[in-house]
Design a protein around this motif. Structure first.
Motif, mmCIF file in Angstrom:
data_model
loop_
_atom_site.group_PDB
_atom_site.id
_atom_site.type_symbol
_atom_site.label_atom_id
_atom_site.label_comp_id
_atom_site.label_asym_id
_atom_site.label_seq_id
_atom_site.Cartn_x
_atom_site.Cartn_y
_atom_site.Cartn_z
ATOM 1 N N UNK A 102 0.812 -1.221 0.000
ATOM 2 C CA UNK A 102 0.000 0.000 0.000
ATOM 3 C C UNK A 102 0.839 1.263 0.000
ATOM 4 N N UNK A 103 1.913 1.275 0.722
ATOM 5 C CA UNK A 103 2.657 2.520 0.821
ATOM 6 C C UNK A 103 4.146 2.409 0.594
ATOM 7 N N UNK A 104 4.740 1.438 1.199
ATOM 8 C CA UNK A 104 6.196 1.358 1.181
ATOM 9 C C UNK A 104 6.753 1.107 -0.210
ATOM 10 N N UNK A 105 6.168 0.166 -0.949
ATOM 11 C CA UNK A 105 6.681 -0.136 -2.282
ATOM 12 C C UNK A 105 6.574 1.084 -3.200
ATOM 13 N N UNK A 106 5.490 1.828 -3.083
ATOM 14 C CA UNK A 106 5.320 3.036 -3.900
ATOM 15 C C UNK A 106 6.310 4.125 -3.494
ATOM 16 N N UNK A 107 6.555 4.242 -2.198
ATOM 17 C CA UNK A 107 7.516 5.251 -1.731
ATOM 18 C C UNK A 107 8.940 4.913 -2.177
ATOM 19 N N UNK A 108 9.244 3.636 -2.270
ATOM 20 C CA UNK A 108 10.582 3.206 -2.683
ATOM 21 C C UNK A 108 10.819 3.321 -4.186
ATOM 22 N N UNK A 109 9.771 3.135 -4.968
ATOM 23 C CA UNK A 109 9.890 3.000 -6.420
ATOM 24 C C UNK A 109 10.791 4.042 -7.099
ATOM 25 N N UNK A 110 10.693 5.324 -6.798
ATOM 26 C CA UNK A 110 11.542 6.296 -7.507
ATOM 27 C C UNK A 110 13.044 6.155 -7.197
ATOM 28 N N UNK A 111 13.380 5.428 -6.152
ATOM 29 C CA UNK A 111 14.768 5.363 -5.704
ATOM 30 C C UNK A 111 15.427 4.004 -5.900
ATOM 31 N N UNK A 112 14.646 2.999 -6.290
ATOM 32 C CA UNK A 112 15.192 1.655 -6.511
ATOM 33 C C UNK A 112 15.969 1.655 -7.813
ATOM 34 N N UNK A 113 17.197 1.187 -7.776
ATOM 35 C CA UNK A 113 18.068 1.230 -8.953
ATOM 36 C C UNK A 113 18.292 -0.132 -9.582
ATOM 37 N N UNK A 114 17.720 -1.156 -9.038
ATOM 38 C CA UNK A 114 17.963 -2.513 -9.535
ATOM 39 C C UNK A 114 16.916 -2.963 -10.517
#
Length: 195
Positions: free
Chosen positions: A183-195
């Motif tokens: 709900x929240x964490x995966x969306x918050x991470x998405x712009x910063x995940x480089x893999x």
């Protein structure tokens, strides 16, 4: 290790085990230092050698409970940060449930009522370290808001932990960790995940 040091470690461990069991059975307010020392077979003064206050035993139970979690997550070298954090949230809630509602209530109470907030500081530090390691490994971009993510994840976990306590165990934290993650964490991470 010499016999004296081993005896001290054994005594501390016994106090923690007995304290944890009694608090889980009766609740923190219904267990005295005398109850713990009597069942442990040590003097009251011995208790205070290891734990200056009764609340300190609960803090040390939490350290023992969560001690290996950070290392377990950091060891997941071939795993992406999203999966690492998903595992972290699940294992965190698993620890909470394993130690039971009476211990959890005291963790929450200690954090709300005490000025030093030892468990909160420990949990924030552990999670911050995991996120900083992900940046260093190139799994998160350098501009990832580590501090914001640290507080967002920790507040979500503490919210689930508190709801579990307030509901008398009816709210099942492990059942909601995936919902929290997606709900929240995966969306918050998405712009910063480089893999």
């Amino acid at each position: 290790m010499n016999k004296r040091k081993q005896a001290a470690l054994d005594t501390r461990k016994k106090l923690l085990e007995v304290g944890e069991r009694l608090i889980a059975e009766k609740g923190f307010d219904n267990v005295s230092v005398e109850d713990i020392t009597e069942e442990s077979g040590v003097s009251k003064g011995t208790f205070y050698t290891y734990f200056p206050h009764k609340e300190d035993i609960v803090y040390h139970i939490s350290l023992d409970a969560f001690d290996g979690l950070k290392e377990e997550i950091l060891a997941m070298k071939d795993t992406g940060i999203a999966e690492r954090l998903r595992r972290y949230t699940y294992k965190f809630m698993e620890c909470v449930e394993r130690y039971g509602i009476m211990i959890c209530r005291q963790w929450v109470r200690n954090e709300i009522c005490e000025d030093d907030c030892g468990k909160l500081i420990y949990d924030l530090s552990s999670l911050r370290y995991i996120l900083e390691a992900a940046v260093a490994e190139g799994k998160l971009s350098e501009d990832a808001p580590v501090e914001t993510l640290t507080y967002m994840i920790t507040s979500g976990l503490y919210g689930m932990m508190t709801c579990w306590c307030m509901s008398g165990g009816k709210f099942e934290p492990k059942d909601h960790t995936d919902e929290f993650f997606f709900a929240g964490l995966e969306k918050a991470l998405a712009p910063y995940v480089t893999e």
